[in-house]
Scaffold this motif. Structure first.
Motif, PDB file in Angstrom:
ATOM      1  N   HIS A 120       0.850  -1.199   0.000  1.00 53.26           N
ATOM      2  CA  HIS A 120       0.000   0.000   0.000  1.00 53.26           C
ATOM      3  C   HIS A 120       0.878   1.239   0.000  1.00 53.26           C
ATOM      4  N   LEU A 121       0.237   2.397  -0.221  1.00 54.37           N
ATOM      5  CA  LEU A 121       0.975   3.597  -0.613  1.00 54.37           C
ATOM      6  C   LEU A 121       1.921   4.149   0.439  1.00 54.37           C
ATOM      7  N   ALA A 122       1.526   4.194   1.697  1.00 53.14           N
ATOM      8  CA  ALA A 122       2.354   4.879   2.695  1.00 53.14           C
ATOM      9  C   ALA A 122       3.783   4.343   2.731  1.00 53.14           C
ATOM     10  N   PRO A 123       4.001   3.047   2.941  1.00 50.53           N
ATOM     11  CA  PRO A 123       5.395   2.569   2.933  1.00 50.53           C
ATOM     12  C   PRO A 123       6.052   2.664   1.570  1.00 50.53           C
ATOM     13  N   MET A 124       5.265   2.561   0.484  1.00 55.93           N
ATOM     14  CA  MET A 124       5.848   2.733  -0.852  1.00 55.93           C
ATOM     15  C   MET A 124       6.430   4.130  -1.004  1.00 55.93           C
ATOM     16  N   ILE A 171       2.905   9.221   5.642  1.00 60.48           N
ATOM     17  CA  ILE A 171       1.757   8.970   6.523  1.00 60.48           C
ATOM     18  C   ILE A 171       0.573   9.851   6.121  1.00 60.48           C
ATOM     19  N   ILE A 172       0.845  11.120   5.827  1.00 63.12           N
ATOM     20  CA  ILE A 172      -0.246  12.018   5.418  1.00 63.12           C
ATOM     21  C   ILE A 172      -0.811  11.575   4.067  1.00 63.12           C
ATOM     22  N   GLY A 173       0.076  11.312   3.103  1.00 63.94           N
ATOM     23  CA  GLY A 173      -0.401  10.837   1.805  1.00 63.94           C
ATOM     24  C   GLY A 173      -1.140   9.523   1.919  1.00 63.94           C
ATOM     25  N   ILE A 218      -8.293  10.377  10.336  1.00 65.60           N
ATOM     26  CA  ILE A 218      -7.527  10.171  11.570  1.00 65.60           C
ATOM     27  C   ILE A 218      -7.149   8.705  11.725  1.00 65.60           C
ATOM     28  N   VAL A 219      -8.100   7.810  11.440  1.00 62.15           N
ATOM     29  CA  VAL A 219      -7.799   6.374  11.492  1.00 62.15           C
ATOM     30  C   VAL A 219      -6.679   6.039  10.509  1.00 62.15           C
ATOM     31  N   GLY A 220      -6.733   6.649   9.326  1.00 59.53           N
ATOM     32  CA  GLY A 220      -5.689   6.419   8.338  1.00 59.53           C
ATOM     33  C   GLY A 220      -4.326   6.892   8.816  1.00 59.53           C
ATOM     34  N   LEU A 234       4.324   1.978   9.485  1.00 57.38           N
ATOM     35  CA  LEU A 234       5.721   2.345   9.273  1.00 57.38           C
ATOM     36  C   LEU A 234       6.565   2.062  10.510  1.00 57.38           C
ATOM     37  N   LYS A 235       6.004   2.289  11.689  1.00 59.59           N
ATOM     38  CA  LYS A 235       6.731   1.982  12.927  1.00 59.59           C
ATOM     39  C   LYS A 235       7.029   0.488  13.030  1.00 59.59           C
TER      40      LYS A 235
END
Length: 527
Positions: free
Chosen positions: A77-81, A100-102, A507-509, A517-518
């Motif tokens: 999914h996008l965040a770690p990518m 994280i925001i994206g 907010i959940v996202g 990521l953590k």
């Protein structure tokens, strides 16, 4: 990080059909024809294909590139990518904040769209059964068809059941995984969809004039594609053409293309695969989509009805449920079968798109929170139920608007936020990862070459400018042009519930992507 072993697509045809199914949705058959009718007919193809070259294909390349690169590092999914490519020019914590925001914007976009989109899929499933069982035979006018829809929508025994049956089918498909679930479904549903589409095109163009002699379906086809060049002087024509390309290719929608691309093998040809799926989507939209709804609607209501479509007073969805059911109802057994083919085609188109959205959700919980697919599917079902059930509750309560929650969610998640997601993707790939590195990844294992100037200037500069223009246009027309448009304005308590749900899911996202990521990079991010 080194490469991480993940599930891959079993066959090339399975990948192409799944990616095409992801792109080919309800909008190909009901949104595109109405937009073409309203913005110049044949002339509409000029801004449409211009946007395809300058916006659609470049961002498709970006999403495929981000997806495969992320998949090689174990991300779906996008965040770690975005995090792993952004680290080249940003510190780990800055890259994480950006990602994280994206990722949160992508998450809220995905869950809100899936909530109402799966409801609409359920409606199409019910309508296909209704046609086959002869329920359209009593419909004579568009008003009759409208009343039929309202009666269905406000009856939770019908609308809620139709939604949950379709949602259960989709969850079951995705819970089986990529090879045993999504790929098998694509191999069955996509050929079926294209066969149904071809049959309907033949029916549409050979129907003649069942209502009035001068209302021939061929005249409707001719009317649609007659170029109205004066429409090109209206900036809205170019904006709408770009918007349609954006929506039809499913770019920016929750990272569903990067998710599917993450299951590619390292040496898979990205440019050729992306262009192949784009071509299948364009065939479904421009050839099949434009040859069914408007010609049939013309055969039902003639130039007066089509004039309402041209003026934007009847949407593509309105054409699908107000003009076509009574037309099919007048055609006896042929109409019953035709209506079944039409609405089951829409059901298949919706399902093949929605399972991609659902798979993004399941992937997050399986890969970053170490749940099995069944538990991930259960959590995805709960989230979708929460974001989708208010469509049913509002209808059951028979509010004046009936779909205020749906309309608001569609405006913000289905029109506005997905543009933001795409902007994050382009910035991550071209500006933070870099033109050279992303270009090299795009061509790893490729049989065809994308010109370097196209990647650098079109994808890196023109495409984001296009996105900013689209964002500015939506904001201007929705909020700054005199009065806030209805779709962007909460008109009742369910509209405000929609606003609250968007904020809550954002907010959940943020929390989910932060934790993801953590969990993956504890040393880099200090935990």
């Amino acid at each position: 990080m080194g490469e991480v072993r993940r599930e891959h697509w079993a066959t090339k045809i399975g990948l192409i059909l799944a990616m095409a199914g992801n792109a080919v949705g309800l909008g190909n058959f009901i949104r595109f024809p109405a937009k073409a009718a309203a913005y110049g007919g044949g002339a509409y193809l000029i801004p449409y294909f211009l946007a395809l070259v300058l916006l659609g294909i470049p961002i498709m390349f970006v999403e495929w590139t981000l997806g495969r690169h992320g998949g090689l590092h174990g991300h779906g999914h996008l965040a770690p990518m975005m995090y792993i490519v952004s680290k080249k020019k940003l510190s780990p914590k800055s890259a994480a904040t950006f990602a994280i925001i994206g990722g949160a914007v992508a998450f809220v976009t995905g869950v809100m769209i899936t909530g109402y989109y799966t409801n609409i899929i359920g409606w199409m499933g019910y309508y296909s059964v209704a046609s086959l069982t002869g329920q359209f035979s009593g419909l004579k006018t568009a008003d009759d068809a409208g009343a039929f829809f309202v009666n269905f929508l406000t009856n939770p025994a019908l609308s809620l059941t139709a939604w949950l049956i379709s949602l259960f089918i989709m969850i079951s498909i995705v819970s089986r995984g990529v090879r045993r679930g999504i790929e098998i479904a694509a191999k069955i549903m996509m050929p079926t969809l294209f066969i149904e589409g071809i049959i309907l095109v033949v029916l549409s163009l050979t129907l003649g004039a069942p209502i009035k002699p001068e209302w021939s379906s061929l005249r409707g086809f001719e009317w649609l594609w007659t170029p109205k060049l004066e429409k090109l002087s209206n900036p809205a024509t170019f904006i709408e053409g770009a918007g349609q390309i954006f929506f039809t290719l499913s770019i920016g929608i929750a990272g569903i293309i990067p998710n599917y691309a993450s299951y590619l093998r390292r040496e898979e040809d990205l440019p050729l695969s992306a262009l192949t799926t784009t071509s299948l989507n364009e065939f479904a939209e421009v050839v099949m989509g434009a040859s069914i709804a408007i010609p049939l609607a013309y055969a039902f209501g003639g130039p007066d009805f089509i004039a309402l479509v041209e003026a934007g007073k009847i949407s593509g969805f309105g054409v699908a449920i107000s003009a076509l059911p009574p037309l099919f109802g007048r055609l006896g057994a042929v109409g019953a079968i035709g209506g079944f083919l039409w609405f089951s085609l829409l059901w298949f188109a919706g399902v093949t798109s929605a399972i991609a959205l659902i798979n993004v959700l399941i992937t997050i919980f399986v890969e970053d929170f170490k749940l099995n697919r069944v538990r991930g599917a259960l959590i995805a079902f709960i989230i979708i139920f929460i974001t989708g059930v208010f469509v049913n509750i509002e209808a059951a309560m028979k509010t004046q608007q009936l779909t205020d929650y749906l309309d608001l969610a569609d405006f913000y998640a289905g029109s506005l936020l997905l543009l933001v997601v795409a902007l994050f993707e382009v910035v991550a790939a071209l500006w933070l990862w870099g033109v050279d590195d992303s270009y090299e990844e795009l061509h790893r294992g490729a049989y065809m070459t994308v010109p370097k100037w196209y990647w650098k200037y079109v994808t890196g500069i023109i495409s984001p400018l296009y996105l900013l223009i689209l964002l500015g246009w939506f904001i201007y027309t929705a909020f700054l042009k005199g009065e806030v448009v209805a779709a962007a304005r909460p008109d009742n308590v369910f509209g405000w519930i929609g606003v609250a749900m968007i904020i809550i899911m954002f907010i959940v996202g943020l929390i989910i992507n932060y934790k993801a990521l953590k969990n993956r990079y504890p040393q880099e991010l200090g935990g």
